[in-house]
Design a protein around this motif. Structure first.
Motif, PDB file in Angstrom:
ATOM      1  N   ARG A  46     -23.077  44.487  -4.541  1.00  0.00           N
ATOM      2  CA  ARG A  46     -22.275  43.304  -4.846  1.00  0.00           C
ATOM      3  C   ARG A  46     -22.458  42.960  -6.309  1.00  0.00           C
ATOM      4  O   ARG A  46     -23.553  43.112  -6.859  1.00  0.00           O
ATOM      5  CB  ARG A  46     -22.732  42.092  -4.042  1.00  0.00           C
ATOM      6  N   TRP A  81     -15.324  50.015  -5.586  1.00  0.00           N
ATOM      7  CA  TRP A  81     -15.490  48.585  -5.852  1.00  0.00           C
ATOM      8  C   TRP A  81     -14.202  47.837  -5.536  1.00  0.00           C
ATOM      9  O   TRP A  81     -13.121  48.273  -5.928  1.00  0.00           O
ATOM     10  CB  TRP A  81     -15.854  48.368  -7.323  1.00  0.00           C
ATOM     11  N   VAL A 138     -21.964  39.501  -8.352  1.00  0.00           N
ATOM     12  CA  VAL A 138     -21.716  38.093  -8.083  1.00  0.00           C
ATOM     13  C   VAL A 138     -21.912  37.267  -9.346  1.00  0.00           C
ATOM     14  O   VAL A 138     -22.773  37.558 -10.172  1.00  0.00           O
ATOM     15  CB  VAL A 138     -22.605  37.539  -6.938  1.00  0.00           C
ATOM     16  N   TYR A 157     -26.027  41.982 -10.118  1.00  0.00           N
ATOM     17  CA  TYR A 157     -25.739  43.171  -9.325  1.00  0.00           C
ATOM     18  C   TYR A 157     -26.763  43.143  -8.194  1.00  0.00           C
ATOM     19  O   TYR A 157     -27.967  43.041  -8.446  1.00  0.00           O
ATOM     20  CB  TYR A 157     -25.940  44.400 -10.212  1.00  0.00           C
ATOM     21  N   SER A 195     -17.322  43.618  -4.241  1.00  0.00           N
ATOM     22  CA  SER A 195     -18.099  44.338  -3.241  1.00  0.00           C
ATOM     23  C   SER A 195     -17.962  45.833  -3.513  1.00  0.00           C
ATOM     24  O   SER A 195     -16.870  46.319  -3.814  1.00  0.00           O
ATOM     25  CB  SER A 195     -17.576  44.013  -1.844  1.00  0.00           C
ATOM     26  N   THR A 210     -16.995  37.363  -6.712  1.00  0.00           N
ATOM     27  CA  THR A 210     -17.673  38.409  -5.937  1.00  0.00           C
ATOM     28  C   THR A 210     -16.861  39.705  -5.918  1.00  0.00           C
ATOM     29  O   THR A 210     -15.692  39.697  -5.558  1.00  0.00           O
ATOM     30  CB  THR A 210     -17.902  37.965  -4.471  1.00  0.00           C
ATOM     31  N   SER A 257     -24.847  49.505  -0.103  1.00  0.00           N
ATOM     32  CA  SER A 257     -23.825  48.511  -0.397  1.00  0.00           C
ATOM     33  C   SER A 257     -24.265  47.751  -1.639  1.00  0.00           C
ATOM     34  O   SER A 257     -25.457  47.590  -1.903  1.00  0.00           O
ATOM     35  CB  SER A 257     -23.610  47.571   0.787  1.00  0.00           C
TER      36      SER A 257
END
Length: 158
Positions: free
Chosen positions: A81, A53, A83, A91, A62, A60, A79
């Motif tokens: 995220r 992470w 946010v 998530y 990632s 944000t 992948s």
């Protein structure tokens, strides 16, 4: 890229706008409360499953998750995220067999744990991340007691 993020944001708001979760309001209101998730986490002793992470911005994070076989060949990758949109945290999981990211809303949050839920997704519909010192436990669950657990150790702080 900004257009894609905007489209995803609208989809999340529409998707969860009418949703009613039977849980209390999450106590996390900013992504900075989840800073403890940052870094590289891997299963021990083999290190074959890993999540990394990174902080992209104040709203944000990632992530990339991967699993390899004993020979080191990549078996699965996704992948992710985290946010922040207004006072909600989400998530977003992007896996190969889904064309769009799958959103999960934060429903519970404490100092070193967070629960993400999407009651309309087939599997999983609940993700629970819990950190204790340099270890992290992730519980992935769905309906009918379907699920699995992953136990990570912090490999590095990125």
């Amino acid at each position: 890229m900004q257009r894609l993020i905007s489209l995803i944001s609208v989809a999340i708001l529409v998707f969860f706008g009418q949703s009613t979760l039977n849980t209390a309001k999450a106590s996390c209101t900013t992504l900075s409360q989840l800073d403890w998730i940052l870094g590289t986490w891997q299963t021990q002793p083999d290190g074959n499953t890993q999540e990394t992470w990174y902080k992209i911005s104040e709203d944000t994070f990632s992530g990339i998750g991967s699993s390899r076989n004993s020979a080191g060949k990549l078996q699965q990758q996704e992948s992710m995220r985290l946010v922040q949109m207004q006072s909600d945290l989400f998530y977003l999981a992007k896996v190969g067999h889904n064309s769009m990211p799958i959103p999960f809303r934060v429903t519970k949050c404490a100092e070193n744990s967070v629960t993400f839920e999407n009651p309309t997704h087939d599997f999983p519909n609940k993700l629970v991340y819990m950190r204790t010192k340099n270890k992290m436990h992730v519980a992935v669950s769905g309906f009918n007691n379907k699920g699995f657990d992953v136990h990570y150790q912090l490999a590095s702080q990125d």
